[in-house]
Design a protein around this motif. Structure first.
Motif, PDB file in Angstrom:
ATOM      1  N   ALA A   1      -1.749   1.883  13.344  1.00  0.00           N
ATOM      2  CA  ALA A   1      -0.578   1.552  12.530  1.00  0.00           C
ATOM      3  C   ALA A   1      -0.864   0.376  11.604  1.00  0.00           C
ATOM      4  O   ALA A   1      -0.473   0.383  10.428  1.00  0.00           O
ATOM      5  CB  ALA A   1       0.618   1.243  13.434  1.00  0.00           C
ATOM      6  N   LEU A   2      -1.557  -0.639  12.127  1.00  0.00           N
ATOM      7  CA  LEU A   2      -1.851  -1.825  11.316  1.00  0.00           C
ATOM      8  C   LEU A   2      -2.795  -1.481  10.168  1.00  0.00           C
ATOM      9  O   LEU A   2      -2.634  -1.976   9.044  1.00  0.00           O
ATOM     10  CB  LEU A   2      -2.456  -2.914  12.197  1.00  0.00           C
ATOM     11  N   SER A   3      -3.758  -0.627  10.417  1.00  0.00           N
ATOM     12  CA  SER A   3      -4.696  -0.262   9.347  1.00  0.00           C
ATOM     13  C   SER A   3      -3.974   0.466   8.226  1.00  0.00           C
ATOM     14  O   SER A   3      -4.283   0.269   7.045  1.00  0.00           O
ATOM     15  CB  SER A   3      -5.833   0.597   9.900  1.00  0.00           C
ATOM     16  N   ARG A   4      -3.008   1.313   8.582  1.00  0.00           N
ATOM     17  CA  ARG A   4      -2.227   1.992   7.527  1.00  0.00           C
ATOM     18  C   ARG A   4      -1.465   0.984   6.687  1.00  0.00           C
ATOM     19  O   ARG A   4      -1.389   1.104   5.455  1.00  0.00           O
ATOM     20  CB  ARG A   4      -1.272   3.006   8.158  1.00  0.00           C
ATOM     21  N   ARG A   5      -0.896  -0.039   7.345  1.00  0.00           N
ATOM     22  CA  ARG A   5      -0.157  -1.067   6.601  1.00  0.00           C
ATOM     23  C   ARG A   5      -1.090  -1.869   5.705  1.00  0.00           C
ATOM     24  O   ARG A   5      -0.743  -2.222   4.569  1.00  0.00           O
ATOM     25  CB  ARG A   5       0.568  -1.991   7.584  1.00  0.00           C
ATOM     26  N   VAL A   6      -2.289  -2.177   6.204  1.00  0.00           N
ATOM     27  CA  VAL A   6      -3.256  -2.918   5.389  1.00  0.00           C
ATOM     28  C   VAL A   6      -3.644  -2.108   4.159  1.00  0.00           C
ATOM     29  O   VAL A   6      -3.663  -2.631   3.033  1.00  0.00           O
ATOM     30  CB  VAL A   6      -4.517  -3.263   6.218  1.00  0.00           C
ATOM     31  N   VAL A   7      -3.931  -0.826   4.351  1.00  0.00           N
ATOM     32  CA  VAL A   7      -4.327   0.026   3.227  1.00  0.00           C
ATOM     33  C   VAL A   7      -3.196   0.125   2.205  1.00  0.00           C
ATOM     34  O   VAL A   7      -3.428   0.052   0.986  1.00  0.00           O
ATOM     35  CB  VAL A   7      -4.734   1.428   3.739  1.00  0.00           C
ATOM     36  N   GLU A   8      -1.966   0.277   2.681  1.00  0.00           N
ATOM     37  CA  GLU A   8      -0.821   0.329   1.759  1.00  0.00           C
ATOM     38  C   GLU A   8      -0.688  -0.975   0.972  1.00  0.00           C
ATOM     39  O   GLU A   8      -0.388  -0.966  -0.233  1.00  0.00           O
ATOM     40  CB  GLU A   8       0.464   0.597   2.545  1.00  0.00           C
ATOM     41  N   ARG A   9      -0.945  -2.085   1.652  1.00  0.00           N
ATOM     42  CA  ARG A   9      -0.870  -3.396   0.981  1.00  0.00           C
ATOM     43  C   ARG A   9      -1.968  -3.514  -0.081  1.00  0.00           C
ATOM     44  O   ARG A   9      -1.728  -4.028  -1.176  1.00  0.00           O
ATOM     45  CB  ARG A   9      -1.019  -4.493   2.033  1.00  0.00           C
ATOM     46  N   LEU A  10      -3.161  -3.066   0.238  1.00  0.00           N
ATOM     47  CA  LEU A  10      -4.253  -3.128  -0.729  1.00  0.00           C
ATOM     48  C   LEU A  10      -3.920  -2.297  -1.970  1.00  0.00           C
ATOM     49  O   LEU A  10      -4.159  -2.718  -3.095  1.00  0.00           O
ATOM     50  CB  LEU A  10      -5.551  -2.630  -0.096  1.00  0.00           C
TER      51      LEU A  10
END
Length: 401
Positions: free
Chosen positions: A25-34
């Motif tokens: 879940a955190l990796s998806r949020r990081v990618v969306e932020r990038l």
């Protein structure tokens, strides 16, 4: 340095296993932020964001959890995947500052996740984790920067320039005196189909094209055991594979298939083995073969002159070519008849297979074949006429002039 103390905890939870459970879940949020905050990442192709970038984000988050669990800095070999990723981004032209910013964003979001809900009693563990976080960030910055800059130096190195000069000389038909050439070259012309990501905005399309080329080159370099001589653009180009003896044809066919799979696009190619002095002539002929293969509707894959011998000979300039092409002139303006004729021949005159390919009734195929015979005087069922029809179809593919 390792600790025999109890695991690092925040807000009553053990941080390392909690972080590992949150990685997807955190990796998806990081990618969306990038994507949202960094223009360089917003312009990357979707395939790359959801593949390479998402994978390296997850790997880095798990590395973060490992550092917290061991309460010690990570060994140098733990950053191998980050270095590989940085080198790929260098080849694709992604700016270094954007890459480092992405790692900083990921680290900050990771810290927010592990520190959530912290209270005064967690201060000791938070201090230790903050120190570990700064250490990990320093290691990441050093590893990523070093790999990126090393890749850039290779791209601009004298060795790369030397390979370019050698290839230029071979393509000109004049290998330089004293140059270190291979005894033989597998000379290949490649035609690369457009990747779906190349249809996007200009910046994204350019990155997608560079990634496609990089993946093709990686497969070719691995096969050769050294960087190959290549002049590749988004649509394809020429490759010279060094060889001490002629490689098996099946091996080259498999190589083209692997390059197509790596690039994610169909690849049409023509190849021939040549000595250095003959490379220039073979390159020109291969370009003709690839164009002929595409014009005559053959599937992607690797071809040699023997595979298209008759078509190649029929397309040589001669006074007979226009006459052959005119045999089918009565079908001009009737695309359904021409398409039916090509399909009928491709299906070995099988009316049912032709009907299935065209999504029509077999009786419709019979009617159209009779109509073709009526208009042209040529019947596919007659062997002599069949030869003329095949020749006429090929002659129609030759540009006038």
């Amino acid at each position: 340095m390792t600790h025999d103390k109890e695991p690092l905890r925040v807000a009553g939870r053990t941080v390392a296993p909690h972080l590992r459970a949150r990685v997807p879940a955190l990796s998806r949020r990081v990618v969306e932020r990038l994507r949202r905050d960094l223009p360089a990442y917003a312009m990357l192709p979707g395939e790359e964001i959801e593949g390479d970038i998402a994978d390296i984000v997850q790997h880095s988050l798990r590395l973060f959890a490992d550092v917290i669990e061991r309460r010690a800095t990570a060994p140098d070999e733990a950053f191998a995947r980050q270095r590989e990723s940085a080198a790929r981004r260098a080849e694709e032209g992604v700016p270094l500052d954007a890459i480092l910013t992405a790692y900083h964003v990921g680290t900050a979001m990771c810290w927010e996740e592990i520190a959530a809900g912290a209270g005064p009693d967690d201060l000791g563990h938070l201090r230790e984790m903050f120190s570990l976080t700064l250490g990990l960030q320093r290691q990441l910055t050093s590893s990523v920067s070093g790999a990126y800059l090393a890749a850039k130096r290779i791209l601009d190195s004298e060795e790369n320039s030397g390979r370019h000069a050698l290839m230029t000389a071979l393509l000109a038909g004049a290998p330089p005196q004293g140059a270190r050439t291979a005894p033989l070259y597998a000379v290949a012309a490649l035609m690369l189909a457009e990747h779906p990501d190349e249809a996007g905005p200009a910046t994204r399309a350019a990155v997608a094209a560079r990634r496609k080329i990089r993946r093709v080159r990686a497969v070719l370099d691995e096969y050769a055991g050294e960087p190959v001589l290549a002049a590749l653009e988004a649509g394809g180009g020429t490759v010279l594979l060094p060889a001490h003896q002629a490689p098996p044809w099946a091996e080259l066919c498999d190589l083209v298939d692997r390059a197509a799979k790596a690039a994610g696009v169909p690849v049409t190619a023509a190849a021939e083995i040549a000595e250095p002095a003959a490379v220039a002539g073979v390159v020109a002929r291969n370009a003709e073969l690839v164009a002929l293969v595409r014009r005559t509707g053959r599937p992607p894959g690797l071809y040699r002159l023997a595979d298209v011998l008759l078509d190649y000979q029929l397309t040589r300039p001669s006074e007979a070519l226009p006459e052959l092409a005119r045999l089918l002139a009565p079908l001009e303006g009737r695309p359904e008849l021409l398409h039916t004729l090509r399909t009928y021949l491709a299906e070995d005159l099988d009316r049912r297979a032709t009907a299935a390919a065209l999504h029509v009734h077999p009786n419709t195929v019979d009617y159209r074949v009779r109509r073709i015979t009526s208009l042209t005087g040529l019947a596919p069922s007659r062997p002599r006429d069949l030869q003329l029809i095949n020749a006429a179809l090929v002659a129609r593919q030759v540009p006038p002039g």
